[in-house]
Design a protein around this motif. Sequence first.
Motif, PDB file in Angstrom:
ATOM      1  N   ASP A  11      27.261   0.283  22.918  1.00  0.00           N
ATOM      2  CA  ASP A  11      26.096   1.074  23.296  1.00  0.00           C
ATOM      3  C   ASP A  11      26.528   2.158  24.283  1.00  0.00           C
ATOM      4  OD1 ASP A  11      23.580   2.047  23.869  1.00  0.00           O
ATOM      5  OD2 ASP A  11      22.867   0.227  24.846  1.00  0.00           O
ATOM      6  N   ASN A  12      26.031   3.382  24.102  1.00  0.00           N
ATOM      7  CA  ASN A  12      26.372   4.490  24.998  1.00  0.00           C
ATOM      8  C   ASN A  12      26.018   4.205  26.446  1.00  0.00           C
ATOM      9  OD1 ASN A  12      27.847   6.519  23.937  1.00  0.00           O
ATOM     10  ND2 ASN A  12      26.109   7.784  23.348  1.00  0.00           N
ATOM     11  N   PHE A  18      29.072   2.642  33.439  1.00  0.00           N
ATOM     12  CA  PHE A  18      30.423   2.545  33.985  1.00  0.00           C
ATOM     13  C   PHE A  18      30.790   3.829  34.737  1.00  0.00           C
ATOM     14  CE2 PHE A  18      35.002   3.298  33.664  1.00  0.00           C
ATOM     15  CZ  PHE A  18      35.450   2.217  34.404  1.00  0.00           C
ATOM     16  N   LEU A  19      30.447   4.987  34.187  1.00  0.00           N
ATOM     17  CA  LEU A  19      30.726   6.252  34.870  1.00  0.00           C
ATOM     18  C   LEU A  19      29.985   6.333  36.205  1.00  0.00           C
ATOM     19  CD1 LEU A  19      30.773   8.798  31.916  1.00  0.00           C
ATOM     20  CD2 LEU A  19      32.691   8.131  33.373  1.00  0.00           C
ATOM     21  N   SER A 105      37.978 -10.776  19.985  1.00  0.00           N
ATOM     22  CA  SER A 105      38.322  -9.756  18.986  1.00  0.00           C
ATOM     23  C   SER A 105      37.761  -8.376  19.330  1.00  0.00           C
ATOM     24  CB  SER A 105      37.844 -10.183  17.598  1.00  0.00           C
ATOM     25  OG  SER A 105      36.437 -10.271  17.550  1.00  0.00           O
ATOM     26  N   SER A 106      36.793  -8.293  20.223  1.00  0.00           N
ATOM     27  CA  SER A 106      36.177  -7.009  20.603  1.00  0.00           C
ATOM     28  C   SER A 106      36.711  -6.459  21.922  1.00  0.00           C
ATOM     29  CB  SER A 106      34.664  -7.180  20.733  1.00  0.00           C
ATOM     30  OG  SER A 106      34.123  -7.692  19.559  1.00  0.00           O
ATOM     31  N   LYS A 107      37.418  -7.282  22.684  1.00  0.00           N
ATOM     32  CA  LYS A 107      37.791  -6.939  24.057  1.00  0.00           C
ATOM     33  C   LYS A 107      38.634  -5.671  24.172  1.00  0.00           C
ATOM     34  CE  LYS A 107      41.136  -8.979  26.318  1.00  0.00           C
ATOM     35  NZ  LYS A 107      42.137  -8.275  27.035  1.00  0.00           N
ATOM     36  N   ASP A 108      39.727  -5.582  23.423  1.00  0.00           N
ATOM     37  CA  ASP A 108      40.641  -4.442  23.605  1.00  0.00           C
ATOM     38  C   ASP A 108      39.975  -3.104  23.330  1.00  0.00           C
ATOM     39  OD1 ASP A 108      42.713  -6.033  24.453  1.00  0.00           O
ATOM     40  OD2 ASP A 108      43.583  -6.226  22.456  1.00  0.00           O
ATOM     41  N   GLU A 113      37.264   1.830  26.073  1.00  0.00           N
ATOM     42  CA  GLU A 113      36.113   2.726  26.278  1.00  0.00           C
ATOM     43  C   GLU A 113      35.871   3.006  27.763  1.00  0.00           C
ATOM     44  OE1 GLU A 113      33.887   4.155  24.103  1.00  0.00           O
ATOM     45  OE2 GLU A 113      34.898   3.387  22.322  1.00  0.00           O
ATOM     46  N   LEU A 114      36.348   2.102  28.615  1.00  0.00           N
ATOM     47  CA  LEU A 114      36.084   2.196  30.049  1.00  0.00           C
ATOM     48  C   LEU A 114      37.298   2.815  30.744  1.00  0.00           C
ATOM     49  CD1 LEU A 114      34.505  -1.343  30.509  1.00  0.00           C
ATOM     50  CD2 LEU A 114      33.345   0.804  29.933  1.00  0.00           C
TER      51      LEU A 114
END
Length: 139
Positions: A11-12, A18-19, A105-108, A113-114
């Motif tokens: 999700d955007n 995070f920014l 499986s989604s972590k990397d 993205e961060l």
Amino acid sequence: MANASSGIAVDNDCKLKFLELKSKRTHRFITFKIDDKLNMITVDKLGNPGQTYDDFTAALPETECRYAVYDFDFVTEENCQKSKIFFIAWSPDTSKVRNKMLYASSKDRFRRELDGVQCEVQATDASEIGIENIRDKAR
């Protein structure tokens, strides 16, 4: 864009929050979860700047996986005030196997993205995210 290995999108709002944490320091921590209905990683909880590390660890569920970022302030041996952003992959031993596999499986892809994370911790119980472990990794 969906994660190639797990099919999970990001999700955007995750990147925007995070920014805010990274540049404006409007959050002390953010937890993220995989929303099964949306098939997407979403923001779970936001910690305000006044919250402590104990508040952060209390925000992590005991039996479910989460991703998290934490803005850790510390003082170096040279007495300089510093800050490092930690990425924490929380995968407690008590969570369901399917849940752990989906997060693994989604972590990397999500971690990439961060942009701006300086340290990474993978934890399966509370001792692995103890404040002393975080301090040691920050140095």
